[in-house]
Design a protein around this motif. Structure first.
Motif, PDB file in Angstrom:
ATOM      1  N   SER A 205     -58.236 -13.927  -1.856  1.00 48.04           N
ATOM      2  CA  SER A 205     -57.353 -15.080  -1.809  1.00 48.04           C
ATOM      3  C   SER A 205     -56.598 -15.138  -0.483  1.00 48.04           C
ATOM      4  CB  SER A 205     -56.349 -15.011  -2.974  1.00 48.04           C
ATOM      5  OG  SER A 205     -55.442 -16.088  -2.916  1.00 48.04           O
ATOM      6  N   GLY A 206     -56.628 -16.292   0.146  1.00 47.44           N
ATOM      7  CA  GLY A 206     -55.949 -16.498   1.412  1.00 47.44           C
ATOM      8  C   GLY A 206     -56.758 -16.108   2.627  1.00 47.44           C
ATOM      9  N   CYS A 207     -57.943 -15.525   2.414  1.00 48.27           N
ATOM     10  CA  CYS A 207     -58.789 -15.063   3.529  1.00 48.27           C
ATOM     11  C   CYS A 207     -60.074 -15.875   3.662  1.00 48.27           C
ATOM     12  CB  CYS A 207     -59.145 -13.584   3.344  1.00 48.27           C
ATOM     13  SG  CYS A 207     -57.721 -12.483   3.289  1.00 48.27           S
ATOM     14  N   GLU A 208     -60.148 -16.981   2.950  1.00 49.00           N
ATOM     15  CA  GLU A 208     -61.381 -17.757   2.916  1.00 49.00           C
ATOM     16  C   GLU A 208     -61.831 -18.233   4.296  1.00 49.00           C
ATOM     17  OE1 GLU A 208     -59.272 -18.005  -0.996  1.00 49.00           O
ATOM     18  OE2 GLU A 208     -58.689 -18.326   1.094  1.00 49.00           O
ATOM     19  N   ASP A 209     -60.879 -18.436   5.211  1.00 50.19           N
ATOM     20  CA  ASP A 209     -61.223 -18.946   6.542  1.00 50.19           C
ATOM     21  C   ASP A 209     -62.015 -17.928   7.366  1.00 50.19           C
ATOM     22  OD1 ASP A 209     -60.983 -21.167   8.456  1.00 50.19           O
ATOM     23  OD2 ASP A 209     -59.827 -19.734   9.649  1.00 50.19           O
ATOM     24  N   LEU A 210     -62.009 -16.668   6.939  1.00 52.85           N
ATOM     25  CA  LEU A 210     -62.788 -15.661   7.663  1.00 52.85           C
ATOM     26  C   LEU A 210     -64.275 -16.005   7.687  1.00 52.85           C
ATOM     27  CD1 LEU A 210     -61.112 -12.349   6.417  1.00 52.85           C
ATOM     28  CD2 LEU A 210     -61.062 -13.268   8.753  1.00 52.85           C
ATOM     29  N   TYR A 211     -64.744 -16.653   6.649  1.00 51.23           N
ATOM     30  CA  TYR A 211     -66.169 -17.047   6.633  1.00 51.23           C
ATOM     31  C   TYR A 211     -66.470 -17.994   7.789  1.00 51.23           C
ATOM     32  CZ  TYR A 211     -70.748 -18.558   4.989  1.00 51.23           C
ATOM     33  OH  TYR A 211     -72.091 -18.829   4.905  1.00 51.23           O
ATOM     34  N   ARG A 212     -65.580 -18.939   8.018  1.00 53.73           N
ATOM     35  CA  ARG A 212     -65.760 -19.864   9.140  1.00 53.73           C
ATOM     36  C   ARG A 212     -65.751 -19.120  10.468  1.00 53.73           C
ATOM     37  NH1 ARG A 212     -62.865 -21.537  13.002  1.00 53.73           N
ATOM     38  NH2 ARG A 212     -60.993 -20.513  12.169  1.00 53.73           N
ATOM     39  N   VAL A 213     -64.838 -18.142  10.598  1.00 60.91           N
ATOM     40  CA  VAL A 213     -64.730 -17.386  11.844  1.00 60.91           C
ATOM     41  C   VAL A 213     -66.035 -16.636  12.133  1.00 60.91           C
ATOM     42  CG1 VAL A 213     -63.517 -15.521  13.040  1.00 60.91           C
ATOM     43  CG2 VAL A 213     -62.227 -17.160  11.656  1.00 60.91           C
ATOM     44  N   TYR A 214     -66.586 -15.958  11.123  1.00 58.51           N
ATOM     45  CA  TYR A 214     -67.829 -15.217  11.341  1.00 58.51           C
ATOM     46  C   TYR A 214     -69.011 -16.157  11.550  1.00 58.51           C
ATOM     47  CZ  TYR A 214     -65.743 -10.663  10.465  1.00 58.51           C
ATOM     48  OH  TYR A 214     -65.001  -9.532  10.570  1.00 58.51           O
ATOM     49  N   CYS A 215     -69.015 -17.286  10.893  1.00 62.52           N
ATOM     50  CA  CYS A 215     -70.058 -18.284  11.152  1.00 62.52           C
ATOM     51  C   CYS A 215     -69.978 -18.764  12.593  1.00 62.52           C
ATOM     52  CB  CYS A 215     -69.931 -19.473  10.206  1.00 62.52           C
ATOM     53  SG  CYS A 215     -70.483 -19.167   8.516  1.00 62.52           S
ATOM     54  N   GLY A 216     -68.749 -18.888  13.108  1.00 66.04           N
ATOM     55  CA  GLY A 216     -68.565 -19.327  14.486  1.00 66.04           C
ATOM     56  C   GLY A 216     -69.159 -18.356  15.492  1.00 66.04           C
ATOM     57  N   ILE A 217     -69.118 -17.076  15.174  1.00 71.39           N
ATOM     58  CA  ILE A 217     -69.716 -16.068  16.057  1.00 71.39           C
ATOM     59  C   ILE A 217     -71.221 -16.297  16.194  1.00 71.39           C
ATOM     60  CG2 ILE A 217     -70.203 -13.597  16.282  1.00 71.39           C
ATOM     61  CD1 ILE A 217     -67.501 -13.135  14.805  1.00 71.39           C
ATOM     62  N   LEU A 218     -71.829 -16.808  15.128  1.00 69.63           N
ATOM     63  CA  LEU A 218     -73.288 -17.023  15.099  1.00 69.63           C
ATOM     64  C   LEU A 218     -73.668 -18.486  15.252  1.00 69.63           C
ATOM     65  CD1 LEU A 218     -74.144 -14.658  12.097  1.00 69.63           C
ATOM     66  CD2 LEU A 218     -74.480 -14.174  14.530  1.00 69.63           C
ATOM     67  N   ARG A 219     -72.742 -19.309  15.748  1.00 69.45           N
ATOM     68  CA  ARG A 219     -72.938 -20.755  15.721  1.00 69.45           C
ATOM     69  C   ARG A 219     -74.242 -21.208  16.384  1.00 69.45           C
ATOM     70  NH1 ARG A 219     -69.129 -19.535  19.449  1.00 69.45           N
ATOM     71  NH2 ARG A 219     -69.464 -20.270  21.577  1.00 69.45           N
ATOM     72  N   GLU A 220     -74.677 -20.489  17.435  1.00 69.47           N
ATOM     73  CA  GLU A 220     -75.911 -20.920  18.121  1.00 69.47           C
ATOM     74  C   GLU A 220     -77.173 -20.570  17.351  1.00 69.47           C
ATOM     75  OE1 GLU A 220     -73.490 -18.862  21.504  1.00 69.47           O
ATOM     76  OE2 GLU A 220     -73.649 -18.737  19.309  1.00 69.47           O
ATOM     77  N   TYR A 221     -77.017 -19.728  16.317  1.00 66.03           N
ATOM     78  CA  TYR A 221     -78.196 -19.184  15.653  1.00 66.03           C
ATOM     79  C   TYR A 221     -78.371 -19.643  14.210  1.00 66.03           C
ATOM     80  CZ  TYR A 221     -77.393 -16.107  19.617  1.00 66.03           C
ATOM     81  OH  TYR A 221     -77.172 -15.619  20.887  1.00 66.03           O
ATOM     82  N   LEU A 222     -77.385 -20.382  13.676  1.00 68.67           N
ATOM     83  CA  LEU A 222     -77.467 -20.817  12.283  1.00 68.67           C
ATOM     84  C   LEU A 222     -78.046 -22.212  12.176  1.00 68.67           C
ATOM     85  CD1 LEU A 222     -74.009 -19.510  10.970  1.00 68.67           C
ATOM     86  CD2 LEU A 222     -76.242 -18.438  10.730  1.00 68.67           C
TER      87      LEU A 222
END
Length: 222
Positions: A205-222
């Motif tokens: 709870s309250g950490c859901e935005d971490l998924y977006r952050v890690y997706c951002g690290i891989l943004r060129e590959y997803l």
């Protein structure tokens, strides 16, 4: 895609990074193989309900995610490591995520033989040793161009900011690297998630935005 999570110092968040990057990739319809090259086998235990490896073979965790230890017990180098890496590369996969040892000699060999597309380097904001080892690691990666390797390099600040990272790096370094968005320094959450609950930190709870952050690290590959 081949990804290395690497640093020349232990305890900087390599395994945590590998776990969460693999978690993002496992949400895609392609096979992810996680290779645990650290003696603590944190990544392996995370995906194996806390249990140590009982085999040197690939272990399927879900339909599109498998894990495998790199070593039988202690890290290996030279010919034995080359042989093991060849065995691992023969396993069918779309994405390879390698959690490496902080041992520079072993890490250097892994960098040169895996031929990664992306190298991720986590740096904790309050880890002075990790900051000190950042520049030598980047220079090692830069020298790999002599053998034809030019992976994308991303530095992941765990807390802190871009300026604190840049102060640790030689301004004359001849290497194209990127500093990613800062990952919040949630040591208690990450510690409980990775070492106790074996769950992704973004599920708290309250950490859901971490998924977006890690997706951002891989943004060129997803």
């Amino acid at each position: 895609m081949k990804i290395l999570c690497i640093h020349f110092k232990g305890g900087v968040g390599k395994s945590t990074t590998a776990i969460h990057i693999a978690g993002v990739l496992a949400g895609q319809p392609k096979k992810v193989l996680v290779v645990d090259g650290d003696r603590q086998v944190t990544s392996y235990r995370f995906f194996n309900d806390g249990l140590q490896p009982d085999t040197m073979e690939e272990k399927k965790i879900s339909l599109n995610l498998s894990i495998i230890p790199m070593y039988p017990a202690e890290p290996i180098t030279g010919h034995l490591l080359s042989k093991r890496l060849k065995q691992i590369r023969k396993i069918a996969h779309n994405h390879l995520v390698v959690d490496t040892t902080p041992d520079p000699a072993v890490s250097n060999q892994i960098i040169s033989e895996i031929e990664a597309d992306l190298i991720l380097i986590p740096v904790k904001h309050d880890d002075h040793g990790g900051h000190a080892q950042l520049d030598p690691l980047l220079k090692t990666i830069s020298r790999m161009r002599a053998i034809g390797l030019s992976p994308k390099v991303k530095i992941l600040p765990l807390g802190g900011d871009r300026a604190s990272i840049e102060r640790c790096i030689d301004p004359n370094l001849d290497l194209n690297y990127e500093i990613s968005e800062t990952i919040p320094a949630l040591a208690e959450i990450f510690g409980r998630a990775v070492y106790h609950d074996y769950d992704y930190a973004w599920n708290y709870s309250g950490c859901e935005d971490l998924y977006r952050v890690y997706c951002g690290i891989l943004r060129e590959y997803l």
